[in-house]
Write an enzyme that holds these catalytic residues in place. Sequence first.
Site, PDB file in Angstrom:
ATOM      1  N   GLY A 117      -3.625  -1.100  10.632  1.00 13.93           N
ATOM      2  CA  GLY A 117      -2.691  -0.911  11.739  1.00 13.93           C
ATOM      3  C   GLY A 117      -2.575   0.565  12.053  1.00 13.93           C
TER       4      GLY A 117
ATOM      5  CE  LYS B 139      -2.487   1.900   3.998  1.00 13.46           C
ATOM      6  NZ  LYS B 139      -3.500   1.577   5.020  1.00 13.46           N
TER       7      LYS B 139
ATOM      8  CG  ASP C 110      -4.815   4.941   3.332  1.00 16.30           C
ATOM      9  OD1 ASP C 110      -5.810   5.668   3.178  1.00 16.30           O
ATOM     10  OD2 ASP C 110      -4.461   4.489   4.442  1.00 16.30           O
TER      11      ASP C 110
ATOM     12  CE  LYS D 234      -0.864   5.594   5.081  1.00 15.04           C
ATOM     13  NZ  LYS D 234      -2.237   5.540   5.618  1.00 15.04           N
TER      14      LYS D 234
ATOM     15  CD  GLU E 216      -6.743   2.194   3.912  1.00 14.26           C
ATOM     16  OE1 GLU E 216      -5.874   1.464   3.364  1.00 14.26           O
ATOM     17  OE2 GLU E 216      -6.736   2.424   5.135  1.00 14.26           O
TER      18      GLU E 216
HETATM   19  O1  OSB Z   1      -4.623   5.109   7.358  1.00 15.27           O
HETATM   20  O2  OSB Z   1      -4.095   3.107   7.601  1.00 15.27           O
HETATM   21  C1  OSB Z   1      -3.907   4.279   7.895  1.00 15.27           C
HETATM   22  C2  OSB Z   1      -0.892   4.604  10.223  1.00 15.27           C
HETATM   23  C3  OSB Z   1      -1.332   5.593  11.086  1.00 15.27           C
HETATM   24  C4  OSB Z   1      -2.579   6.158  10.873  1.00 15.27           C
HETATM   25  C5  OSB Z   1      -3.368   5.739   9.811  1.00 15.27           C
HETATM   26  C6  OSB Z   1      -2.946   4.734   8.958  1.00 15.27           C
HETATM   27  C7  OSB Z   1      -1.657   4.187   9.149  1.00 15.27           C
HETATM   28  C8  OSB Z   1      -1.059   3.192   8.255  1.00 15.27           C
HETATM   29  C9  OSB Z   1       0.058   2.323   8.790  1.00 15.27           C
HETATM   30  O3  OSB Z   1      -1.351   3.077   7.104  1.00 15.27           O
HETATM   31  C10 OSB Z   1      -0.408   1.002   9.248  1.00 15.27           C
HETATM   32  C11 OSB Z   1       0.650   0.230  10.013  1.00 15.27           C
HETATM   33  O4  OSB Z   1       1.630  -0.186   9.391  1.00 15.27           O
HETATM   34  O5  OSB Z   1       0.482   0.041  11.230  1.00 15.27           O
HETATM   35 MG    MG Z   2      -6.011   4.098   6.116  1.00 10.64          MG
END
Ligand code: OSB
Ligand code: MG
Length: 373
Positions: free
Chosen positions: A298, A169, A196, A171, A221
């Site tokens: 997560g 994934k 995401d 960002k 996402e």
């Molecule tokens: O949007 O999924 C999210 C981390 C902090 C806040 C929001 C998100 C995330 C992650 C990381 O995408 C997920 C992880 O590796 O724990």
């Molecule tokens: Mg997310």
Amino acid sequence: MITGNNRIKRIERINVYIIKLPLVKPFETSFSVQREREAIIIELISEGISGWGESVTSADPFYSYETNFTTLNILKEYLLPILKELKNFSVYDFLNSSKRVRGYNMAKAAVENAILDLTAKLNSLPLYKLIGGNKKRIMSGISIGIKSNVGELIDSIEKAVEKKYHRIKIKIKKGKDVEIVKEVRKKFPDIKLMVDANSDYSLLDIETLKELDKYNLMMIEQPLYYYDIFEHSILQKELKTPICLDESIKNLSDVKAAIALGACKIINIKQGRVGGILSSREIARESTRNSIKVWSGGMLETGIGRAFNIHLQTLNDFTLPGDTSETKRYFKRDIVHPIVELDSEGYISIPENGDGIGVEVIRERLGKPILTI
Ligand code: OSB
Ligand code: MG
């Protein structure tokens, strides 16, 4: 499987800790650059046994309006006093008695998690058995933050592919989206890839979001604002790529609304965001019944929160790889052992170092409790 018969006599002592773990690398999303994980850890003690929980909140209200500050307040003033009053109780009794406190799912989940860990330990069961899971290992996935240039992003993806992560994934945010996805796809035409946006877009950006349809993404996402369930239903009708909701889903009612409106095809279940493991299990069931796929997200949790995410994914309804990565990608030194590692096929095994969450908390790394009740 957990029932109302899995009772705890009473909670003798509660310790609340707050710890700061620096991240190995800053984690940039459309809403912030995170450099450390500040985590609230709860310890519940009964009959000499400790049950552990972690609040998924962070210091700032950018992902959610719940923060570590609000969690501490709600724990201290409401949830922990409610818990201390309960005698010969089950996790359901706690959930029912705390219903009067509206919202604060993340604070409630931290307590629910600790009760589940304690219940499992008192019954000499690993957590996944208590909640009805039955996988021996779970799939892995990685969430790669926004980078200052595409080369850096491609390097990170390359490393993740070598590690055999089951999906990647990345960002995105406004202005760092279509061009970047295009470059990544050119370099990695076949990987399982998703993006995401963490709510960075609105329906005014529909043309940009439609461009993403060209790149064979598993899902997009949370493209729109956190309360925009209805707007996501309009967007989903315009996109071939499935929408996955994260921030918008806080409870089973949100799921029912999203399904009825056709707002998504996939849900990222973060157990903290929806009020705990038992709420996650219900949401996962309801989603599957309606042909919506789910996975576990997560929140850069320490090994305590991560263990709950891993046990949750042993449920059959969790069919897609989640955001569960190796410990060393987040922290140099975690607060539990063993740490999370991928096997040679990219899977993560279920921690079974003792009952409950199956990881041992390294007490020296917690410091002194900031609150003892
Ligand atoms: O949007 O999924 C999210 C981390 C902090 C806040 C929001 C998100 C995330 C992650 C990381 O995408 C997920 C992880 O590796 O724990
Ligand atoms: Mg997310």
